[in-house]
Design a protein around this motif. Structure first.
Motif, PDB file in Angstrom:
ATOM      1  N   VAL A 202       0.844  -1.188  -0.161  1.00 24.00           N
ATOM      2  CA  VAL A 202      -0.031  -0.064  -0.016  1.00 24.00           C
ATOM      3  C   VAL A 202       0.882   1.337   0.131  1.00 24.00           C
ATOM      4  O   VAL A 202       0.746   2.147  -0.877  1.00 24.00           O
ATOM      5  N   TYR A 203       1.888   1.273   0.854  1.00 25.69           N
ATOM      6  CA  TYR A 203       2.888   2.567   0.826  1.00 25.69           C
ATOM      7  C   TYR A 203       3.531   2.643  -0.515  1.00 25.69           C
ATOM      8  O   TYR A 203       3.741   3.761  -0.907  1.00 25.69           O
ATOM      9  N   ALA A 204       4.140   1.475  -0.930  1.00 23.93           N
ATOM     10  CA  ALA A 204       4.720   1.263  -2.259  1.00 23.93           C
ATOM     11  C   ALA A 204       3.881   2.078  -3.338  1.00 23.93           C
ATOM     12  O   ALA A 204       4.505   2.853  -4.297  1.00 23.93           O
ATOM     13  N   GLN A 210       4.454   3.424 -10.420  1.00 21.27           N
ATOM     14  CA  GLN A 210       5.183   2.781 -11.600  1.00 21.27           C
ATOM     15  C   GLN A 210       6.451   2.055 -10.958  1.00 21.27           C
ATOM     16  O   GLN A 210       6.447   0.740 -11.407  1.00 21.27           O
ATOM     17  N   ALA A 211       7.064   2.383 -10.062  1.00 19.05           N
ATOM     18  CA  ALA A 211       8.314   1.763  -9.614  1.00 19.05           C
ATOM     19  C   ALA A 211       7.715   0.350  -8.665  1.00 19.05           C
ATOM     20  O   ALA A 211       8.082  -0.565  -8.888  1.00 19.05           O
ATOM     21  N   ALA A 212       6.434   0.509  -7.983  1.00 19.93           N
ATOM     22  CA  ALA A 212       5.914  -0.628  -7.415  1.00 19.93           C
ATOM     23  C   ALA A 212       5.473  -1.630  -8.279  1.00 19.93           C
ATOM     24  O   ALA A 212       5.684  -2.819  -8.082  1.00 19.93           O
ATOM     25  N   ARG A 213       5.068  -1.227  -9.621  1.00 19.67           N
ATOM     26  CA  ARG A 213       4.645  -2.398 -10.597  1.00 19.67           C
ATOM     27  C   ARG A 213       5.837  -3.110 -11.112  1.00 19.67           C
ATOM     28  O   ARG A 213       5.678  -4.042 -11.421  1.00 19.67           O
ATOM     29  N   LEU A 214       6.861  -2.131 -11.342  1.00 19.85           N
ATOM     30  CA  LEU A 214       8.208  -2.904 -11.819  1.00 19.85           C
ATOM     31  C   LEU A 214       8.790  -3.782 -10.960  1.00 19.85           C
ATOM     32  O   LEU A 214       9.397  -4.844 -11.128  1.00 19.85           O
ATOM     33  N   ALA A 215       8.631  -3.412  -9.598  1.00 17.70           N
ATOM     34  CA  ALA A 215       9.082  -4.380  -8.348  1.00 17.70           C
ATOM     35  C   ALA A 215       8.089  -5.679  -8.237  1.00 17.70           C
ATOM     36  O   ALA A 215       8.492  -6.420  -7.251  1.00 17.70           O
ATOM     37  N   GLY A 216       6.887  -5.851  -9.116  1.00 15.48           N
ATOM     38  CA  GLY A 216       6.024  -6.843  -8.903  1.00 15.48           C
ATOM     39  C   GLY A 216       4.958  -6.656  -8.194  1.00 15.48           C
ATOM     40  O   GLY A 216       4.026  -7.869  -7.823  1.00 15.48           O
TER      41      GLY A 216
END
Length: 342
Positions: A202-204, A210-216
């Protein structure tokens, strides 16, 4: 031969540099609450009486539960203006179910399920159709308010023997049941946000989707889920409100979304997402509750109370802006240095 430039050195923050965001989240909001309680204890008649303090705690519960759910939404950078209308619809459906003979626990669950379904609609439209949260929830706020009026034909549905009325008026070990429900909600919310992988996601998402999506991270699922959480909390708040007034009120929850958002932002959660604490939300809700009750005890006229609440909401947004733009503090108070000249 080309020589690659050396990377810029990262200049660490000076230890003596004033961090307004950290100070407000950890100290400032608590100091405001303590100061407000002291002032009300001095000037508001009977403020310190135990029965009055219990009434304050009971009155805070509905807004605090709403704010707990909204914290999840705002942490992702979203907003939900429909929670006040969800309070009305959930309370109406729960009361109708109880009158129809449904057992009290089932009626309560039905009310919460209605809230969750409303949140699911918001989440699908926002997460998977990429619609703006403000517009979507503004639309569902209007629709759900109209639905509450339609179901009740514009009239309250009163039931003096409502089977779940103790949820709003009962006591357990001398503590009002709504306060116990509020405490349970915040305990669960704290654990989920602070101690689980879901909370980190949630925080990510709020920090950088976008960075959270790239991190999976399944960003759409997270966004969908936080609106469902907000809906369930609003459903519970609606059932508690209906239990308190022992009736289904189509006007229930009117304007509650603003108080809940103000509590979240006062508590340190950023409107742009990614930063905030559920404990701060609880403190923000208590501040608003103490302020409202104190103004009533001081016989402040209702329209003046609205003026004061409006100022509080504006201050909450201003504080959030200062937290996001610390350079404003440097300009206002002469801290720090201007941009260097080459």
């Amino acid at each position: 031969m080309n020589v690659s430039p050396e990377p810029e050195a990262v200049v660490p923050k000076q230890r003596n540099q004033f961090d307004f965001a950290w100070w407000w989240d950890r100290v400032g909001i608590l100091m405001v609450l303590i100061l407000l309680i002291v002032l009300m204890s001095i000037f508001a008649p009977n403020f310190n009486r135990v029965d009055n303090l219990l009434n304050i705690a009971r009155s805070i519960s509905v807004n605090a539960i709403l704010a707990a759910g909204l914290t999840f939404v705002i942490l992702t950078g979203g907003i939900d203006l429909s929670v006040g209308s969800i309070v009305a619809v959930s309370g109406v459906v729960a009361v109708i179910a109880a009158i129809a003979g449904v057992p009290a626990p089932v009626a309560v669950v039905i009310g919460m399920a209605v809230g969750g379904a409303c949140g699911l609609v918001n989440g699908v439209l926002i997460a998977y159709l990429a619609l703006a949260p403000f517009i979507v929830t503004l639309g569902t706020m209007t629709f759900l308010r109209g639905l509450a009026y339609t179901i009740t034909n514009g009239q309250p549905i009163v039931s003096s023997d409502l089977n779940f009325k103790d949820l709003g008026n009962g006591y357990l070990l001398g503590i009002p049941v709504p306060v116990i429900a509020m405490g349970a909600v915040f305990l669960v919310a704290w654990f989920v946000l602070e101690r689980t992988r879901y909370g980190r996601h949630v925080y990510a998402v709020g920090g950088n989707a976008q960075a959270a999506r790239l991190a999976g991270v399944q960003v759409n699922r997270i966004i969908l889920s936080v609106y469902v959480v907000a809906g369930i909390c609003a459903g519970l708040a609606g059932v508690i409100f209906a239990a308190r007034v022992i009736s289904a009120q189509p006007t229930a929850g009117t304007g509650y979304e603003l108080d809940a958002i103000a509590a979240v932002v006062l508590g340190g959660t950023s409107l742009v997402g990614g930063r905030g604490r559920i404990v701060g939300t609880l403190i923000g809700a208590v501040i608003l509750g103490v302020l409202t009750t104190g103004l009533i005890l001081l016989n402040v006229q209702f329209f003046t109370q609205l003026l004061i609440k409006g100022v509080v909401i504006i201050l909450a947004v201003a504080i959030d802006s200062l937290k996001q733009r610390p350079e404003l503090l440097s300009v206002l108070f002469g801290r720090g240095q201007g941009p260097s000249k080459s």
